[in-house]
Design a protein around this motif. Structure first.
Motif, PDB file in Angstrom:
ATOM      1  N   ASP A  28       0.834  -1.206   0.000  1.00  0.00           N
ATOM      2  CA  ASP A  28       0.000   0.000   0.000  1.00  0.00           C
ATOM      3  C   ASP A  28       0.872   1.260   0.000  1.00  0.00           C
ATOM      4  O   ASP A  28       2.101   1.195   0.124  1.00  0.00           O
ATOM      5  N   GLU A  29       0.220   2.409  -0.135  1.00  0.00           N
ATOM      6  CA  GLU A  29       0.979   3.653  -0.300  1.00  0.00           C
ATOM      7  C   GLU A  29       1.843   3.966   0.909  1.00  0.00           C
ATOM      8  O   GLU A  29       2.995   4.389   0.767  1.00  0.00           O
ATOM      9  N   LYS A  30       1.320   3.756   2.105  1.00  0.00           N
ATOM     10  CA  LYS A  30       2.091   4.065   3.305  1.00  0.00           C
ATOM     11  C   LYS A  30       3.383   3.263   3.363  1.00  0.00           C
ATOM     12  O   LYS A  30       4.474   3.814   3.589  1.00  0.00           O
ATOM     13  N   ASP A  31       3.285   1.953   3.146  1.00  0.00           N
ATOM     14  CA  ASP A  31       4.481   1.108   3.191  1.00  0.00           C
ATOM     15  C   ASP A  31       5.396   1.382   2.002  1.00  0.00           C
ATOM     16  O   ASP A  31       6.629   1.308   2.133  1.00  0.00           O
ATOM     17  N   SER A  32       4.825   1.682   0.845  1.00  0.00           N
ATOM     18  CA  SER A  32       5.642   2.026  -0.322  1.00  0.00           C
ATOM     19  C   SER A  32       6.496   3.247  -0.042  1.00  0.00           C
ATOM     20  O   SER A  32       7.699   3.274  -0.362  1.00  0.00           O
ATOM     21  N   ILE A  33       5.893   4.259   0.544  1.00  0.00           N
ATOM     22  CA  ILE A  33       6.642   5.482   0.863  1.00  0.00           C
ATOM     23  C   ILE A  33       7.733   5.200   1.885  1.00  0.00           C
ATOM     24  O   ILE A  33       8.853   5.716   1.781  1.00  0.00           O
ATOM     25  N   ARG A  34       7.438   4.346   2.863  1.00  0.00           N
ATOM     26  CA  ARG A  34       8.470   3.969   3.843  1.00  0.00           C
ATOM     27  C   ARG A  34       9.667   3.324   3.153  1.00  0.00           C
ATOM     28  O   ARG A  34      10.824   3.638   3.461  1.00  0.00           O
ATOM     29  N   ILE A  35       9.386   2.418   2.229  1.00  0.00           N
ATOM     30  CA  ILE A  35      10.473   1.744   1.509  1.00  0.00           C
ATOM     31  C   ILE A  35      11.258   2.738   0.667  1.00  0.00           C
ATOM     32  O   ILE A  35      12.501   2.760   0.689  1.00  0.00           O
ATOM     33  N   LEU A 287      22.611 -11.714  -2.772  1.00  0.00           N
ATOM     34  CA  LEU A 287      22.657 -10.331  -3.255  1.00  0.00           C
ATOM     35  C   LEU A 287      24.100  -9.828  -3.296  1.00  0.00           C
ATOM     36  O   LEU A 287      24.520  -9.182  -4.263  1.00  0.00           O
ATOM     37  N   ALA A 288      24.850 -10.123  -2.248  1.00  0.00           N
ATOM     38  CA  ALA A 288      26.251  -9.703  -2.210  1.00  0.00           C
ATOM     39  C   ALA A 288      27.059 -10.379  -3.316  1.00  0.00           C
ATOM     40  O   ALA A 288      27.895  -9.744  -3.976  1.00  0.00           O
ATOM     41  N   TRP A 289      26.822 -11.673  -3.515  1.00  0.00           N
ATOM     42  CA  TRP A 289      27.527 -12.409  -4.577  1.00  0.00           C
ATOM     43  C   TRP A 289      27.272 -11.770  -5.937  1.00  0.00           C
ATOM     44  O   TRP A 289      28.207 -11.590  -6.733  1.00  0.00           O
ATOM     45  N   LEU A 290      26.034 -11.400  -6.202  1.00  0.00           N
ATOM     46  CA  LEU A 290      25.712 -10.774  -7.481  1.00  0.00           C
ATOM     47  C   LEU A 290      26.470  -9.461  -7.664  1.00  0.00           C
ATOM     48  O   LEU A 290      26.917  -9.133  -8.772  1.00  0.00           O
ATOM     49  N   MET A 291      26.629  -8.712  -6.581  1.00  0.00           N
ATOM     50  CA  MET A 291      27.334  -7.429  -6.679  1.00  0.00           C
ATOM     51  C   MET A 291      28.842  -7.602  -6.836  1.00  0.00           C
ATOM     52  O   MET A 291      29.548  -6.627  -7.115  1.00  0.00           O
ATOM     53  N   HIS A 292      29.333  -8.827  -6.680  1.00  0.00           N
ATOM     54  CA  HIS A 292      30.752  -9.124  -6.882  1.00  0.00           C
ATOM     55  C   HIS A 292      31.033  -9.689  -8.281  1.00  0.00           C
ATOM     56  O   HIS A 292      32.176 -10.060  -8.569  1.00  0.00           O
ATOM     57  N   GLN A 293      30.020  -9.793  -9.128  1.00  0.00           N
ATOM     58  CA  GLN A 293      30.150 -10.573 -10.353  1.00  0.00           C
ATOM     59  C   GLN A 293      30.700  -9.789 -11.549  1.00  0.00           C
ATOM     60  O   GLN A 293      30.632  -8.568 -11.625  1.00  0.00           O
ATOM     61  N   THR A 294      31.268 -10.553 -12.479  1.00  0.00           N
ATOM     62  CA  THR A 294      31.569 -10.118 -13.838  1.00  0.00           C
ATOM     63  C   THR A 294      30.795 -11.053 -14.758  1.00  0.00           C
ATOM     64  O   THR A 294      30.920 -12.275 -14.616  1.00  0.00           O
ATOM     65  N   PRO A 295      29.961 -10.509 -15.686  1.00  0.00           N
ATOM     66  CA  PRO A 295      29.780  -9.101 -15.990  1.00  0.00           C
ATOM     67  C   PRO A 295      29.172  -8.315 -14.829  1.00  0.00           C
ATOM     68  O   PRO A 295      28.504  -8.902 -13.967  1.00  0.00           O
ATOM     69  N   ARG A 296      29.418  -7.005 -14.835  1.00  0.00           N
ATOM     70  CA  ARG A 296      28.853  -6.159 -13.788  1.00  0.00           C
ATOM     71  C   ARG A 296      27.343  -6.360 -13.726  1.00  0.00           C
ATOM     72  O   ARG A 296      26.660  -6.338 -14.743  1.00  0.00           O
ATOM     73  N   THR A 297      26.884  -6.556 -12.502  1.00  0.00           N
ATOM     74  CA  THR A 297      25.483  -6.915 -12.298  1.00  0.00           C
ATOM     75  C   THR A 297      24.877  -6.037 -11.216  1.00  0.00           C
ATOM     76  O   THR A 297      25.476  -5.835 -10.158  1.00  0.00           O
ATOM     77  N   VAL A 298      23.688  -5.515 -11.494  1.00  0.00           N
ATOM     78  CA  VAL A 298      22.931  -4.756 -10.501  1.00  0.00           C
ATOM     79  C   VAL A 298      21.747  -5.603 -10.072  1.00  0.00           C
ATOM     80  O   VAL A 298      20.819  -5.814 -10.859  1.00  0.00           O
ATOM     81  N   PRO A 299      21.738  -6.125  -8.851  1.00  0.00           N
ATOM     82  CA  PRO A 299      20.545  -6.840  -8.383  1.00  0.00           C
ATOM     83  C   PRO A 299      19.375  -5.869  -8.253  1.00  0.00           C
ATOM     84  O   PRO A 299      19.531  -4.760  -7.734  1.00  0.00           O
ATOM     85  N   LEU A 300      18.218  -6.303  -8.708  1.00  0.00           N
ATOM     86  CA  LEU A 300      16.998  -5.505  -8.633  1.00  0.00           C
ATOM     87  C   LEU A 300      16.058  -6.181  -7.644  1.00  0.00           C
ATOM     88  O   LEU A 300      15.468  -7.222  -7.947  1.00  0.00           O
ATOM     89  N   ILE A 301      15.934  -5.601  -6.452  1.00  0.00           N
ATOM     90  CA  ILE A 301      15.077  -6.196  -5.428  1.00  0.00           C
ATOM     91  C   ILE A 301      13.674  -5.615  -5.536  1.00  0.00           C
ATOM     92  O   ILE A 301      13.491  -4.468  -5.924  1.00  0.00           O
ATOM     93  N   GLY A 302      12.665  -6.419  -5.176  1.00  0.00           N
ATOM     94  CA  GLY A 302      11.280  -5.972  -5.232  1.00  0.00           C
ATOM     95  C   GLY A 302      10.556  -6.282  -3.941  1.00  0.00           C
ATOM     96  O   GLY A 302       9.636  -7.111  -3.928  1.00  0.00           O
ATOM     97  N   PRO A 303      10.927  -5.638  -2.841  1.00  0.00           N
ATOM     98  CA  PRO A 303      10.333  -5.974  -1.554  1.00  0.00           C
ATOM     99  C   PRO A 303       8.841  -5.648  -1.506  1.00  0.00           C
ATOM    100  O   PRO A 303       8.409  -4.613  -2.016  1.00  0.00           O
ATOM    101  N   ARG A 304       8.082  -6.512  -0.854  1.00  0.00           N
ATOM    102  CA  ARG A 304       6.649  -6.273  -0.676  1.00  0.00           C
ATOM    103  C   ARG A 304       6.379  -5.495   0.597  1.00  0.00           C
ATOM    104  O   ARG A 304       5.392  -4.763   0.686  1.00  0.00           O
ATOM    105  N   THR A 305       7.259  -5.633   1.578  1.00  0.00           N
ATOM    106  CA  THR A 305       7.063  -4.972   2.870  1.00  0.00           C
ATOM    107  C   THR A 305       8.330  -4.201   3.252  1.00  0.00           C
ATOM    108  O   THR A 305       9.433  -4.518   2.780  1.00  0.00           O
ATOM    109  N   PRO A 306       8.203  -3.197   4.135  1.00  0.00           N
ATOM    110  CA  PRO A 306       9.401  -2.511   4.630  1.00  0.00           C
ATOM    111  C   PRO A 306      10.380  -3.473   5.288  1.00  0.00           C
ATOM    112  O   PRO A 306      11.598  -3.293   5.169  1.00  0.00           O
ATOM    113  N   GLU A 307       9.862  -4.497   5.962  1.00  0.00           N
ATOM    114  CA  GLU A 307      10.738  -5.461   6.628  1.00  0.00           C
ATOM    115  C   GLU A 307      11.571  -6.241   5.611  1.00  0.00           C
ATOM    116  O   GLU A 307      12.761  -6.501   5.836  1.00  0.00           O
ATOM    117  N   GLN A 308      10.950  -6.625   4.501  1.00  0.00           N
ATOM    118  CA  GLN A 308      11.699  -7.318   3.456  1.00  0.00           C
ATOM    119  C   GLN A 308      12.794  -6.414   2.883  1.00  0.00           C
ATOM    120  O   GLN A 308      13.901  -6.875   2.584  1.00  0.00           O
TER     121      GLN A 308
END
Length: 333
Positions: A28-35, A287-308
């Motif tokens: 929802d909007e409240k949690d989206s804004i928090r994230i 996530l950390a492993w992906l950020m160490h990779q070649t080719p350069r990789t940007v992990p794209l996270i899609g959290p549903r909650t602020p806790e995630q």
């Protein structure tokens, strides 16, 4: 938050991108804004959405919920954000897109995607700009590779967006490697802007030999991207719905359909072992492993909650040794 260069553009983007797909519906909007606010607080600036998000959540919807929410949040912040959106994946409106219980009809949707024709993309981009409340996006993807439309038509249209100042850079998603090579050739011959980002599903687990998906990175695509540093891999679904942290969740989960097998079993064990060594969860380790990779990789996270979202942040501080990286890479059947 560290940054990396996007392709060879000279532009720096956050090493961890934030996906807004669920914002405005499941989140929802409240949690989206928090994230969103917390992402900015930790130095993040690379935000990803699409015009189709999330049409499937509401019968009769045409999507746009995520873009509309971002448009409200971006007021006064637009210059701080590297903003990406996508077009081509809104399906033709049809009552049959939803069952009586509201379940989306994905086979029908995939047969009726708007596609990447010139008129479709023009209408899609203009709609996105209006919802986002901006006169340009930093990165515009063809969301679903469209083989029914001549590539030249799509690429020429995207080039027009760049000339008009509506788009800074272009990208491509859910695409086979041979198509990337064909796109490259057309761009070079015609002076059109090359896609600088390739957004694909990519994680630590490797797809099983029987998996056949244009959306999942395979060995050939990794090899291609290592040879072409002017295109950055943006990895969506990097933790496969969180299966690394929950053994029970893996059993029968649809996210495992393309991966389940002895190779994945061995890699799950290796991820758990190294995660324990560095004091993080297996999800964070991936996530950390992906950020160490070649080719350069940007992990794209899609959290549903602020806790995630908060659960993903320790990955930013993980530094893996060469021995740990080698062990992770060598794991598998």
């Amino acid at each position: 938050m560290r940054t990396i260069e996007l392709g060879r553009t000279g532009v720096q983007v956050s090493s961890l991108a934030l996906g807004a797909m669920q914002m405005g519906n499941a989140t929802d909007e409240k949690d989206s804004i928090r994230i969103l606010d917390h992402y900015r607080e930790v130095g993040g600036s690379f935000i990803d959405t699409a015009d189709c998000y999330e049409w499937w959540a509401v019968p009769g919807s045409r999507g746009g919920h995520s873009e509309e929410l971002l448009g409200r949040w971006l007021t006064g912040r637009r210059d701080e954000i590297f903003l990406a959106t996508k077009g081509s994946a809104v399906p033709k409106l049809d009552p049959a897109l939803w069952a009586d219980d509201g379940t989306p009809n994905w086979p029908l949707a995939r047969r009726t995607f708007a596609g990447a024709g010139a008129d479709s993309l023009r209408h899609a981009l203009d709609g996105s700009l209006k919802r986002l409340g901006t006169d340009h996006v930093d990165l515009y993807y063809v969301h679903v590779d469209d083989r029914a439309t001549p590539l030249a038509e799509t690429l020429e249209t995207l080039a027009g967006f760049v000339r008009a100042g509506k788009v800074r850079f272009v990208g491509w998603s859910n695409v086979r490697t041979w198509r990337l090579e064909r796109i490259r050739g057309l761009c070079e011959r015609n002076g059109w802007p090359l896609p600088v980002a390739v957004q694909q599903q990519h994680s630590y687990l490797r797809p099983k030999p029987s998996a056949d998906s244009a959306s999942i990175v395979d060995h050939e695509q990794l090899d291609y991207l290592r040879e072409h540093r002017d295109q950055t891999l943006v990895a969506y679904s990097p933790i496969l719905k969180g299966i690394y942290d929950d053994e029970r969740k893996r059993d029968g989960h649809w996210a495992m359909e393309s991966y389940a097998g002895t190779d994945s079993d061995a890699r799950l064990a290796a991820a758990a072992e190294v995660a324990d060594e560095v004091g993080v969860t297996p999800n964070q380790l991936v996530l950390a492993w992906l950020m160490h990779q070649t080719p350069r990789t940007v992990p794209l996270i899609g959290p549903r909650t602020p806790e995630q979202f908060e659960d993903s942040l320790p990955a930013l501080d993980v530094r893996l040794s060469r021995e740990q990286l080698d062990r992770l890479d060598a794991a598998g059947a």
